[in-house]
Design an enzyme around this catalytic site. Structure first.
Site, PDB file in Angstrom:
ATOM      1  N   GLY A   1     -24.420   2.486  -3.886  1.00  0.00           N
ATOM      2  CA  GLY A   1     -23.483   3.063  -4.839  1.00  0.00           C
ATOM      3  C   GLY A   1     -23.139   2.064  -5.920  1.00  0.00           C
TER       4      GLY A   1
ATOM      5  N   GLY B   1     -26.325   1.366   1.597  1.00  0.00           N
ATOM      6  CA  GLY B   1     -25.463   1.945   0.560  1.00  0.00           C
ATOM      7  C   GLY B   1     -25.789   1.385  -0.809  1.00  0.00           C
TER       8      GLY B   1
ATOM      9  N   LYS C   1       0.856  -1.185   0.000  1.00  0.00           N
ATOM     10  CA  LYS C   1       0.000   0.000   0.000  1.00  0.00           C
ATOM     11  C   LYS C   1       0.888   1.230   0.000  1.00  0.00           C
ATOM     12  CE  LYS C   1      -4.455   1.016   0.325  1.00  0.00           C
ATOM     13  NZ  LYS C   1      -5.588   0.281  -0.254  1.00  0.00           N
TER      14      LYS C   1
ATOM     15  N   VAL D   1     -21.318  -0.569  -5.915  1.00  0.00           N
ATOM     16  CA  VAL D   1     -21.473  -1.983  -5.552  1.00  0.00           C
ATOM     17  C   VAL D   1     -22.892  -2.286  -5.059  1.00  0.00           C
ATOM     18  CG1 VAL D   1     -20.647  -3.871  -4.109  1.00  0.00           C
ATOM     19  CG2 VAL D   1     -19.036  -2.136  -4.905  1.00  0.00           C
TER      20      VAL D   1
HETATM   21  P1  NAI Z   1     -19.830   4.348  -3.783  1.00  0.00           P
HETATM   22  O1  NAI Z   1     -19.196   5.601  -3.313  1.00  0.00           O
HETATM   23  O2  NAI Z   1     -20.126   4.150  -5.229  1.00  0.00           O
HETATM   24  O3  NAI Z   1     -21.197   4.088  -2.992  1.00  0.00           O
HETATM   25  C1  NAI Z   1     -21.360   4.273  -1.626  1.00  0.00           C
HETATM   26  C2  NAI Z   1     -22.831   4.556  -1.397  1.00  0.00           C
HETATM   27  O4  NAI Z   1     -23.062   4.567   0.002  1.00  0.00           O
HETATM   28  C3  NAI Z   1     -23.286   5.898  -1.949  1.00  0.00           C
HETATM   29  O5  NAI Z   1     -24.516   5.737  -2.627  1.00  0.00           O
HETATM   30  C4  NAI Z   1     -23.426   6.755  -0.688  1.00  0.00           C
HETATM   31  O6  NAI Z   1     -24.432   7.751  -0.832  1.00  0.00           O
HETATM   32  C5  NAI Z   1     -23.822   5.723   0.335  1.00  0.00           C
HETATM   33  N1  NAI Z   1     -23.529   6.077   1.719  1.00  0.00           N
HETATM   34  C6  NAI Z   1     -22.508   6.793   2.220  1.00  0.00           C
HETATM   35  N2  NAI Z   1     -22.600   6.883   3.552  1.00  0.00           N
HETATM   36  C7  NAI Z   1     -23.684   6.160   3.909  1.00  0.00           C
HETATM   37  C8  NAI Z   1     -24.306   5.875   5.134  1.00  0.00           C
HETATM   38  N3  NAI Z   1     -23.833   6.340   6.292  1.00  0.00           N
HETATM   39  N4  NAI Z   1     -25.399   5.093   5.130  1.00  0.00           N
HETATM   40  C9  NAI Z   1     -25.912   4.632   3.975  1.00  0.00           C
HETATM   41  N5  NAI Z   1     -25.377   4.898   2.776  1.00  0.00           N
HETATM   42  C10 NAI Z   1     -24.275   5.652   2.742  1.00  0.00           C
HETATM   43  O7  NAI Z   1     -18.869   3.188  -3.226  1.00  0.00           O
HETATM   44  P2  NAI Z   1     -18.747   1.689  -3.750  1.00  0.00           P
HETATM   45  O8  NAI Z   1     -17.699   1.618  -4.786  1.00  0.00           O
HETATM   46  O9  NAI Z   1     -20.106   1.150  -4.037  1.00  0.00           O
HETATM   47  O10 NAI Z   1     -18.159   0.968  -2.468  1.00  0.00           O
HETATM   48  C11 NAI Z   1     -18.967   0.656  -1.349  1.00  0.00           C
HETATM   49  C12 NAI Z   1     -18.118   0.013  -0.263  1.00  0.00           C
HETATM   50  O11 NAI Z   1     -17.512  -1.168  -0.766  1.00  0.00           O
HETATM   51  C13 NAI Z   1     -16.962   0.874   0.239  1.00  0.00           C
HETATM   52  O12 NAI Z   1     -16.746   0.598   1.606  1.00  0.00           O
HETATM   53  C14 NAI Z   1     -15.786   0.373  -0.557  1.00  0.00           C
HETATM   54  O13 NAI Z   1     -14.567   0.594   0.123  1.00  0.00           O
HETATM   55  C15 NAI Z   1     -16.112  -1.096  -0.645  1.00  0.00           C
HETATM   56  N6  NAI Z   1     -15.488  -1.765  -1.786  1.00  0.00           N
HETATM   57  C16 NAI Z   1     -15.755  -1.348  -3.062  1.00  0.00           C
HETATM   58  C17 NAI Z   1     -15.183  -2.002  -4.136  1.00  0.00           C
HETATM   59  C18 NAI Z   1     -15.494  -1.602  -5.548  1.00  0.00           C
HETATM   60  O14 NAI Z   1     -15.172  -2.380  -6.450  1.00  0.00           O
HETATM   61  N7  NAI Z   1     -16.109  -0.460  -5.803  1.00  0.00           N
HETATM   62  C19 NAI Z   1     -14.260  -3.142  -3.944  1.00  0.00           C
HETATM   63  C20 NAI Z   1     -14.110  -3.555  -2.559  1.00  0.00           C
HETATM   64  C21 NAI Z   1     -14.695  -2.852  -1.542  1.00  0.00           C
END
Ligand code: NAI
Length: 344
Positions: free
Chosen positions: A180, A178, A79, A182
């Site tokens: 987003g 969440g 990292k 994923v």
């Molecule tokens: P993203 O940023 O696209 O989506 C996150 C979503 O969660 C957003 O819609 C946001 O409005 C919502 N959010 C934020 N705070 C919140 C809360 N307190 N309560 C409810 N919803 C909330 O992120 P993504 O890419 O979908 O990632 C989601 C999680 O998965 C993160 O923790 C990330 O580190 C983890 N992750 C993602 C990967 C990927 O391929 N994108 C791979 C491995 C882990």
């Protein structure tokens, strides 16, 4: 002394890099290269001091060793952190690329918090040891969210089979936190598979839009961890599982993509004590890294990436079986398996 730091785990190398001309202050940590080059993203972040940055890099690099090993990838764990201070200019990113290049391929970088695919493109002017570049089309590359969602889907299926004896999602109630990249893709897959969904996002209108489209229920963001359901799926923040949220859970399974879901290692024990089956985060959320590494190694055909992601299901079955046999929490079982794979 770094060798006595609580998060020091016989890390193979710690590199401190400073470039006065551009204001770069970076720490690159290689935890293990036992299985291959140390792979893990670069974080651009404000730290209280150097010690806090080092602690973060030590902890995150070990996490990458575990994650890559359990994903079956020929990669070790590393990292980088760049301490926020001077502006993130192209010159600074190029200087950072030069530092990575000087490591001769022992460390491969990618995006993490605060870094974009455009930043990776700038870094790639100085080194080829970078992945997560923007890709137009193709199986690998681009947004890893859908690959991560696919891994969470098959991993959740393993958990539901193990804990509830159900072999498909028809009528299984999943509460998703969440929506987003994923969580949104996961909700779509689960809806198609016949799951009953309760959804929450800090962006309330997003949760309501998904709910309307998928025939699901949206709830206020503060309510989602207390929804009575079969599965709670965290796909937003880290450290969502602590003494207070765990006490309030009304589910049999926790399975989601968020990184570092357990606030402390004790929280894995708390979940086990409550009889809640926890799918260790770095095992179930590996779909994205599998996709990114396929891109870096140039093994990115869609079929092999899909096969590799599908193996997350069997890997979780193994972890659940061993946890049951040994009476240990699933996260501790996963850590032991990962350490064995990296020769520790
Ligand atoms: P993203 O940023 O696209 O989506 C996150 C979503 O969660 C957003 O819609 C946001 O409005 C919502 N959010 C934020 N705070 C919140 C809360 N307190 N309560 C409810 N919803 C909330 O992120 P993504 O890419 O979908 O990632 C989601 C999680 O998965 C993160 O923790 C990330 O580190 C983890 N992750 C993602 C990967 C990927 O391929 N994108 C791979 C491995 C882990």
């Amino acid at each position: 002394m770094i060798f006595d730091a609580p998060d020091f785990d016989a890390h193979e190398a710690v590199h401190f890099a400073q470039d006065a001309a551009t204001g770069l202050n970076a720490i690159i940590v290689l935890h293990s290269t036992h299985l291959g080059p140390a792979a893990g993203g670069c974080r651009w972040w404000t730290y209280a001091d150097d010690a806090a940055a080092l602690t973060d890099a030590l902890r995150l690099s070990r996490g990458m060793s575990y994650k890559n090993a359990m994903a079956g990838l020929p990669m070790g764990g590393g990292k980088a952190v760049i301490m926020k201070g001077a502006a993130k200019t192209e010159a600074m990113l190029e200087a950072f690329g030069g530092v990575i290049d000087s490591l001769g391929g022992r460390y491969v970088t990618a995006e993490d918090v605060g870094m974009s695919d455009a930043d990776m493109t700038v870094i790639s002017r100085r080194t080829k040891h970078v992945s997560g570049l923007p890709v137009a089309g193709g199986a690998a590359g681009g947004n890893p969210g859908p690959s991560t969602a696919e891994g969470v889907f098959v991993g959740m299926r393993a958990a539901v089979a193990h804990k509830l004896g159900r072999h498909d999602f028809a009528g299984v109630h999943v509460a998703i936190q969440g929506l987003g990249s994923v969580g949104g893709a996961l909700a779509e897959k689960l809806a198609v598979a016949g799951a009953v969904l309760t959804l929450a996002d800090i962006d309330d209108s997003r949760a309501r839009a998904f709910a309307a489209r998928l025939g699901a229920t949206a709830v206020p963001v503060g309510d989602i961890t207390g929804v009575a359901a079969d599965v709670f799926s965290p796909n937003a923040l880290g450290a969502v599982l602590d003494a207070s949220t765990i006490a309030g859970l009304k589910v049999a399974v926790v399975a989601g993509a968020a990184n570092n879901q357990l606030a402390t290692p004790t929280d894995g024990e708390r979940l086990a004590a409550r009889g809640i089956l926890y799918a260790p985060d770095y095992v179930i959320n590996a779909g994205g890294i599998i996709n990114v590494v396929a891109e870096y190694l140039g093994h990115g055909d869609a079929a092999s990436v899909a096969q590799s992601i599908a193996r997350i299901e069997g890997r979780l079955h193994d972890i659940f079986a061993e946890a049951e046999r040994s009476g240990r929490p699933t996260d501790a079982v996963a850590d032991s398996m990962a350490r064995a794979l990296i020769g520790r």
